[in-house]
Motif scaffolding. Structure first.
Motif, PDB file in Angstrom:
ATOM      1  N   ILE A  15       0.773  -1.268  -0.054  1.00 22.68           N
ATOM      2  CA  ILE A  15      -0.107  -0.102  -0.010  1.00 22.68           C
ATOM      3  C   ILE A  15       0.796   1.364   0.095  1.00 22.68           C
ATOM      4  CG2 ILE A  15      -1.621   1.360   1.433  1.00 22.68           C
ATOM      5  CD1 ILE A  15      -3.138  -1.137   2.189  1.00 22.68           C
ATOM      6  N   VAL A  16       1.885   1.099   0.872  1.00 22.67           N
ATOM      7  CA  VAL A  16       2.848   2.219   0.951  1.00 22.67           C
ATOM      8  C   VAL A  16       3.570   2.608  -0.336  1.00 22.67           C
ATOM      9  CG1 VAL A  16       4.924   3.323   2.006  1.00 22.67           C
ATOM     10  CG2 VAL A  16       3.076   2.146   3.308  1.00 22.67           C
ATOM     11  N   HIS A  18       2.468   1.820  -3.213  1.00 23.81           N
ATOM     12  CA  HIS A  18       1.758   2.210  -4.650  1.00 23.81           C
ATOM     13  C   HIS A  18       0.684   3.340  -4.178  1.00 23.81           C
ATOM     14  CE1 HIS A  18       3.554  -0.852  -7.222  1.00 23.81           C
ATOM     15  NE2 HIS A  18       3.651  -1.660  -6.000  1.00 23.81           N
ATOM     16  N   THR A  19       0.862   4.023  -2.927  1.00 26.45           N
ATOM     17  CA  THR A  19      -0.039   4.979  -2.602  1.00 26.45           C
ATOM     18  C   THR A  19      -0.234   6.233  -3.481  1.00 26.45           C
ATOM     19  OG1 THR A  19       0.310   4.663  -0.324  1.00 26.45           O
ATOM     20  CG2 THR A  19      -0.651   6.747  -0.883  1.00 26.45           C
ATOM     21  N   SER A  20       0.768   6.463  -4.266  1.00 35.29           N
ATOM     22  CA  SER A  20       0.666   7.578  -5.254  1.00 35.29           C
ATOM     23  C   SER A  20      -0.335   7.236  -6.465  1.00 35.29           C
ATOM     24  CB  SER A  20       2.018   7.964  -5.973  1.00 35.29           C
ATOM     25  OG  SER A  20       2.641   6.873  -6.722  1.00 35.29           O
ATOM     26  N   SER A  21      -0.562   6.070  -6.720  1.00 33.24           N
ATOM     27  CA  SER A  21      -1.656   5.483  -7.818  1.00 33.24           C
ATOM     28  C   SER A  21      -2.954   6.134  -7.291  1.00 33.24           C
ATOM     29  CB  SER A  21      -1.418   3.900  -7.746  1.00 33.24           C
ATOM     30  OG  SER A  21      -2.022   3.585  -6.753  1.00 33.24           O
ATOM     31  N   LEU A  22      -3.334   6.550  -6.183  1.00 36.10           N
ATOM     32  CA  LEU A  22      -4.574   7.013  -5.849  1.00 36.10           C
ATOM     33  C   LEU A  22      -4.866   8.251  -6.598  1.00 36.10           C
ATOM     34  CD1 LEU A  22      -4.854   6.194  -2.001  1.00 36.10           C
ATOM     35  CD2 LEU A  22      -5.844   4.942  -3.787  1.00 36.10           C
ATOM     36  N   HIS A  88      -9.499   3.590  -7.891  1.00 34.98           N
ATOM     37  CA  HIS A  88      -8.047   3.177  -7.519  1.00 34.98           C
ATOM     38  C   HIS A  88      -7.886   2.618  -6.237  1.00 34.98           C
ATOM     39  CE1 HIS A  88      -5.527   4.372 -11.097  1.00 34.98           C
ATOM     40  NE2 HIS A  88      -6.516   5.281 -11.280  1.00 34.98           N
ATOM     41  N   ALA A  89      -8.503   3.231  -5.249  1.00 36.57           N
ATOM     42  CA  ALA A  89      -8.484   2.621  -3.922  1.00 36.57           C
ATOM     43  C   ALA A  89      -8.959   1.220  -3.957  1.00 36.57           C
ATOM     44  CB  ALA A  89      -9.471   3.574  -2.967  1.00 36.57           C
ATOM     45  N   LEU A  92      -6.016  -0.713  -5.380  1.00 35.87           N
ATOM     46  CA  LEU A  92      -4.739  -1.031  -4.357  1.00 35.87           C
ATOM     47  C   LEU A  92      -5.146  -1.680  -3.323  1.00 35.87           C
ATOM     48  CD1 LEU A  92      -2.121   0.057  -3.465  1.00 35.87           C
ATOM     49  CD2 LEU A  92      -3.065   2.177  -2.422  1.00 35.87           C
TER      50      LEU A  92
END
Length: 276
Positions: A15-16, A18-22, A88-89, A92
């Motif tokens: 999660i950390v 790939h967080t920018s994918s949000l 996106h959430a 993820l």
């Protein structure tokens, strides 16, 4: 470290990382497959999603049959809407679940929590998985891998001390079917199934092998039937009417892009004989 802590740690890292994918929006295939696709606007079109190709909602034919992916988009629309951020959430979260499942299953197969954690962390941070985690139209990759991992876990239970059970056989077949319904390349899970059999000392006598692969064979047959009905043929038109040179060109182009991925683009030229 306990198995639960290792699983949660690997999922948290996923999660950390790939967080920018949000912050991403709808790009490339996302627009016709999700944003403007009437078939994924809610749950009302689920039967159609399972009886058509992946591009049916965009008004075009397709050789891809991935109803689990399009079903997940319809579920998103019904539960959180079709805005990019919530979708996106969900993407993820699904990727984190995949990492957690892989961590737990690999650790159990190896009999070592640290091995499972290493595998999960590699899956979480490997650059090749950026597309699956960040691009909505690549959700098929996550779903196919997740169901394939569950299929392997079920096979491991069948090979365990308790022996085969109807529940484990059903779970294995269902896992493979749902993996195939997510993306065609999930058929590759047959190789690790064989490797797992070998590592556990299972008999490779023809009758024993056939009995062990009965759930997988049933899953492939069911998927093949649905695919052929949806696309008009098992290949979805890939083979029908194609000239040998064009087929060679397509294979050559694929091989070339494996060797030299720098040539990848979103709009590759039509394949010809030369790349072969």
């Amino acid at each position: 470290m306990t198995r639960l802590r290792a699983t949660l740690l690997a999922a948290a890292v996923a999660i950390v990382v790939h967080t920018s994918s949000l912050g991403g929006g709808f790009v490339h295939d996302d627009r016709p497959q999700i944003a403007t696709n009437p078939l994924v606007a809610g749950l009302g079109s689920l039967p159609t999603l399972w009886s058509t190709g992946v591009w049916a909602g965009a008004g075009s034919g397709s050789s891809f049959y991935r109803p689990m992916m399009t079903t997940s988009f319809a579920v998103d629309a019904a539960l959180v809407g079709r805005a990019p951020l919530p979708m996106h959430a969900v993407q993820l979260l699904l990727f984190a679940i995949l990492v957690a499942a892989a961590t737990a299953v690999v650790g159990a197969l190896a009999g070592d929590v640290s091995v499972g954690l290493g595998a999960g962390l590699l899956l979480a941070v490997h650059p090749v998985n950026v597309e699956a985690a960040a691009w909505l139209s690549a959700r098929c990759e996550i779903l196919a891998a997740l169901f394939a991992v569950l299929c392997l876990a079920a096979r491991a239970r069948r090979l365990g001390p308790a022996g085969p059970s109807a529940a484990a056989s059903l779970a294995e077949g269902a896992g493979l079917f749902l993996a195939l319904a997510s993306k065609e390349s999930a058929v590759a899970v047959l190789a690790p199934l064989l490797a797992l059999d070998r590592s556990r000392g299972a008999s490779f006598a023809p009758l024993a092998l056939a009995r062990r692969f009965t759930p997988a064979a049933a899953a492939i047959a069911a998927y093949g039937l649905l695919r052929a009905r949806a696309l008009g043929s098992l290949s979805g038109g890939i083979l029908g009417g194609s000239e040998p040179a064009a087929l060679l060109g397509a294979l050559g182009q694929g091989a070339l892009r494996l060797v030299a991925p720098i040539s990848l683009s979103l709009t590759p030229p039509a394949p010809g004989a030369a790349p072969a």
